[in-house]
Write an enzyme that holds these catalytic residues in place. Structure first.
Site, mmCIF file in Angstrom:
data_model
loop_
_atom_site.group_PDB
_atom_site.id
_atom_site.type_symbol
_atom_site.label_atom_id
_atom_site.label_comp_id
_atom_site.label_asym_id
_atom_site.label_seq_id
_atom_site.Cartn_x
_atom_site.Cartn_y
_atom_site.Cartn_z
ATOM 1 N N ILE A 1 38.279 43.008 40.566
ATOM 2 C CA ILE A 1 38.798 43.794 41.677
ATOM 3 C C ILE A 1 37.982 45.060 41.857
ATOM 4 O O ILE A 1 37.688 45.758 40.899
ATOM 5 C CB ILE A 1 40.273 44.166 41.422
ATOM 6 C CG1 ILE A 1 41.109 42.899 41.257
ATOM 7 C CG2 ILE A 1 40.822 45.013 42.565
ATOM 8 C CD1 ILE A 1 42.447 43.137 40.612
ATOM 9 N N CYS A 2 37.602 45.333 43.103
ATOM 10 C CA CYS A 2 36.853 46.544 43.400
ATOM 11 C C CYS A 2 37.832 47.590 43.903
ATOM 12 O O CYS A 2 38.217 47.597 45.070
ATOM 13 C CB CYS A 2 35.792 46.243 44.463
ATOM 14 S SG CYS A 2 34.770 47.648 44.840
ATOM 15 N N LEU A 3 38.281 48.430 43.007
ATOM 16 C CA LEU A 3 39.292 49.431 43.364
ATOM 17 C C LEU A 3 38.956 50.718 42.618
ATOM 18 O O LEU A 3 38.768 50.700 41.405
ATOM 19 C CB LEU A 3 40.681 48.908 42.959
ATOM 20 C CG LEU A 3 41.885 49.811 43.179
ATOM 21 C CD1 LEU A 3 42.079 50.111 44.665
ATOM 22 C CD2 LEU A 3 43.144 49.157 42.630
#
Lengths: 270, 151
Positions: B87-89
């Site tokens: 996840i790109c967060l």
């Protein structure tokens, strides 16, 4: 043409383009660098004679002159790991170390620390997470305070500050106290924040996260939070043969002395 | 053995049970408190609605000073989720704060489902469709929702 367009025909199958997970690759590399540092430098080192600095600057006359100047005022130093937490770790360590010999002042500081959690919760910090750091912070202070002799107190301090779990919690809690101080005195500190950021944003981005380096503003707020003064001795490539001293807050009688070389803080001892 | 990380994870778990946020759940795996399984229910009024998306959360002894690794196990079609489920967060990377807990992580991911950030894509096809062909995007998402029932 974007990579994704090539896959248009694969609609319905669950295959998206095999994009590399770049975040994780960057993080992995960062961790490798951090590991190399942590394998070679303790979180807080032993007391060393100040002259040990000379070894770093064998051929550097500018720095050697400055070490000579520094040696007039300071006999020893203690190195900290350069991991972005060095100011908070050095400051926290040096502050408690000074208190180990002073019963009454230690009690006073302990009381200040005891009351600090509620102040943070009142400022809007989440009780649940603050409590976790606070409990460990108090446990460490208590273990150092109740050791039977000053020497054992100092040993306990050194041991705990070199155990990653305890040591990092001491750093986090001081970061939270610093953030709390900045937010409490928002009107004052907002003048010193660059860019269009609120004090709260600045705290979330630059103060609370671990490994974020400290600036002037962090130091002033941390001093206010612990009700302590610090002298920062700047040693850099600048002209002149002496190091520059800054007392924070201005005009205080500093108890903690730190050596600052661009990007890093160590502890100094007269 | 109790370490600060393990102690903290017990607290996180307790809080998640006592005060569970809507639409997310999580628990340590049977024999390892450092690895959790979690479920995020697709938020209402989004194409993810009705989906039950599974994730794993892996902690290190450095938690909460460093973020855990969070990954979707269920297949996802989302601009900020990589093909491998990563996840790109921001809060899981450079904006992590030790004051976040599991509850905060899961609710942040849940709101990422509602509000993707197509400008920082981990899945460029999803990002492109999200920006340029919302109907097709929703169709692909709904396929994931249906698959999440079977997984």
């Amino acid at each position: 043409m974007r990579m994704g367009d090539n896959n248009e025909g694969g609609l319905g199958t669950s295959k998206d383009e095999p994009q590399m997970n770049q975040d994780e690759m960057i993080l992995a590399q960062q961790r490798q660098i951090e590991k190399e540092i942590s394998d070679s430098i303790p979180l807080v080192g032993s007391l060393e004679p100040l002259e040990s600095l000379n070894k770093e600057y064998l051929t550097d006359t500018v720095y050697l002159e400055k070490v000579k100047d520094l040696a007039k005022k300071y006999k020893f130093m203690r190195r900290t790991r350069p991991d972005g937490n060095c100011f908070f770790r050095a400051f926290s360590y040096a502050n408690v170390e000074i208190l180990t010999g002073k019963k009454e002042e230690f009690e006073e500081f302990y009381k200040l620390a005891e009351n600090s959690k509620n102040a943070l919760v009142e400022l809007g910090f989440q009780q649940f997470t603050v409590e976790d750091f606070y409990d460990t912070y108090m446990e460490v202070l208590k273990r150092i305070k109740t050791a039977p002799t000053v020497e054992e107190s100092k040993n306990e301090l050194h041991t705990l500050f070199n155990e990653q779990g305890f040591s990092d919690y001491m750093v986090v809690y001081l970061r939270l106290l610093t953030s709390g101080q900045l937010q409490k005195e928002e009107d004052f500190y907002s003048c010193f924040i660059e860019g269009h950021r609120t004090v709260a944003d600045f705290c979330h981005q630059e103060v609370e996260p671990m490994y974020k380096e400290s600036d002037h503003i962090h130091i002033i707020a941390a001093c206010a939070a612990l009700n302590t003064g610090v002298r920062v001795v700047y040693m850099d490539r600048g002209t002149g043969k002496s190091c520059t001293e800054h007392d924070l807050p201005e005009g205080c009688t500093p108890t903690v002395h730190l050596l600052y070389r661009p990007g890093h803080y160590d502890i100094l001892y007269p | 053995m109790s370490t600060p990380a393990r102690r903290r994870l017990m607290r996180d778990f307790k809080r998640l049970q006592e005060d569970p946020p809507t639409g997310v759940s999580g628990a340590p795996t049977d024999n390892n408190i450092m690895i959790w399984n979690a479920v995020i229910f697709g938020p209402h009024d989004t194409p993810f609605e009705d989906g039950t998306f599974k994730l794993t959360i892996e902690f290190t002894e450095e938690y909460p000073n460093k973020p855990p690794t969070v990954r979707f196990v269920s297949h996802m079609f989302h601009p900020n989720v990589y093909a491998d489920g990563g996840i790109c967060l921001d809060i899981l990377q450079n904006r992590w704060s030790p004051t976040y807990d599991v509850s905060a992580i899961l609710t942040s991911i849940q709101s990422l489902l509602s509000d993707p950030n197509p400008n920082s894509p981990a899945n460029s096809m999803a990002a492109q469709l999200y920006k340029e062909n919302r109907r097709e995007y929703e169709k692909r998402v709904k396929a994931c929702v249906e698959q999440s029932f079977i997984d």
